[in-house]
Design a protein around this motif. Sequence first.
Motif, short mmCIF file in Angstrom:
data_model
loop_
_atom_site.label_atom_id
_atom_site.label_comp_id
_atom_site.label_asym_id
_atom_site.label_seq_id
_atom_site.Cartn_x
_atom_site.Cartn_y
_atom_site.Cartn_z
N ASP A 69 0.83 -1.20 0.00
CA ASP A 69 0.00 0.00 0.00
C ASP A 69 0.87 1.25 0.00
O ASP A 69 2.10 1.17 -0.16
N ALA A 70 0.22 2.41 0.20
CA ALA A 70 0.94 3.68 0.17
C ALA A 70 1.97 3.78 1.29
O ALA A 70 3.07 4.32 1.09
N ALA A 71 1.67 3.24 2.46
CA ALA A 71 2.63 3.26 3.57
C ALA A 71 3.88 2.45 3.23
O ALA A 71 5.01 2.84 3.58
N ALA A 72 3.69 1.32 2.56
CA ALA A 72 4.83 0.50 2.16
C ALA A 72 5.69 1.20 1.11
O ALA A 72 6.92 1.06 1.09
N VAL A 73 5.04 1.94 0.22
CA VAL A 73 5.79 2.72 -0.77
C VAL A 73 6.66 3.75 -0.07
O VAL A 73 7.85 3.90 -0.36
N ARG A 74 6.08 4.46 0.87
CA ARG A 74 6.82 5.48 1.61
C ARG A 74 7.99 4.86 2.38
O ARG A 74 9.09 5.39 2.39
N ARG A 75 7.72 3.72 3.02
CA ARG A 75 8.77 3.05 3.79
C ARG A 75 9.90 2.57 2.90
O ARG A 75 11.08 2.64 3.26
N SER A 76 9.58 2.09 1.72
CA SER A 76 10.60 1.62 0.78
C SER A 76 11.55 2.75 0.38
O SER A 76 12.76 2.56 0.26
N VAL A 77 10.99 3.94 0.17
CA VAL A 77 11.82 5.09 -0.20
C VAL A 77 12.67 5.55 0.98
O VAL A 77 13.86 5.84 0.84
N LEU A 78 12.08 5.60 2.17
CA LEU A 78 12.81 6.05 3.35
C LEU A 78 13.91 5.05 3.75
O LEU A 78 14.93 5.44 4.31
N ASP A 79 13.70 3.77 3.46
CA ASP A 79 14.73 2.77 3.74
C ASP A 79 15.78 2.70 2.65
O ASP A 79 16.70 1.87 2.73
N ARG A 80 15.64 3.52 1.60
CA ARG A 80 16.57 3.61 0.49
C ARG A 80 16.65 2.32 -0.33
O ARG A 80 17.65 2.05 -0.99
N ASN A 81 15.57 1.54 -0.26
CA ASN A 81 15.49 0.37 -1.15
C ASN A 81 15.12 0.79 -2.56
O ASN A 81 15.48 0.11 -3.53
#
Length: 351
Positions: free
Chosen positions: A57-69
């Motif tokens: 979902d949108a939260a996972a997208v945000r987390r992926s960017v913040l984790d630099r994946n």
Amino acid sequence: MIAGIGLLVLVLGMVISYSGAFGQPTPNHLPIAVAGSPTAIVHLEQQDELDVTVVKDAAAVRRSVLDRNTVGGLVFPVTSGPVTTVIASGASKTTALAVTKVGTAVAAKAHTTAIVTDVAPLPSADPAGTLEFYVVLFLGIGASLGATLFGRILGTVDTARGFVERGLVLLVFTGLLSAGAAWWENIVLGGITHEPWQVFGLLWLYTLAVGGAVTGVAAVLGSFASVGLIILLVVFGNSSSGGPVGTGMQDNFFQGIALLFPQGAALDGLRSVEYFDGVAAGWPIARLAIWAVAGGLLALVAMAVRAAREARRRRPAHIGAHAMPRGTTAVGQLDASPAAPPTVPSISAAR
């Protein structure tokens, strides 16, 4: 002639390499996270310039960017609504603009609006996001020239005392160089948004890695080899780091050699510390540590080889002097035994 040819190769190499790396940035397997409409995701997966990772979902997208994946992300509406583009300008302003362009194009095709969310914005003191790259570029040149200059002044590392002396000199020089750069970037420009001490420590490790590598190569292979290493660092190390455009906007050649040089590690580490609270900084720090340790090991190997060579050079003459019979002398040595008096012929014999 050698110096002129070397300077010519350096300048032309920089022109060709930098123009090729930064001249026309184009997405090349740009990693992005996507969520939402399966139809839109399938269409996006067919684009070769993107590496699409499907998340929940949108939260996972945000987390992926913040984790630099990933460098960005897109959230597609399942039924109706805007397309949300998640970017991180702190990782690269050019890359963020490329991800934004993809989101805008998808939204236009779906006849809807696009919303952009920047989870790692740049500071007002560095709106283009180029400050870290230029710090890395010029500190690398300074560390290389400093190591070369100290090598000319202090001579070859051939003893344990010389090794310790060179190490202390490099520690102090690179520390002062990094402290000055961090002070300027933070106090004068206001470009450091988080933890100035962490920025200083990473810059110190980077300059020590470059200076140590130049010192180690010079100790083992000589001055010309160290100059060759400096040329490689300046010509290919800076350009393959991604610089202001990001590695995802470069061709396969520069992406392939990015892991070989310390500049890319320093730039990734700086951006992780400044814009992502240190997330994903471990691997860049490990790469810089490998460069620093490798330089020290090369200097130690050179010192050991010279010591063994000197011992072999002295051993034959020493053994040979003791092995000869008493009364004989070795080549190059004077006989210390008293000489016999000369025989004087008698007068009758002379007659």
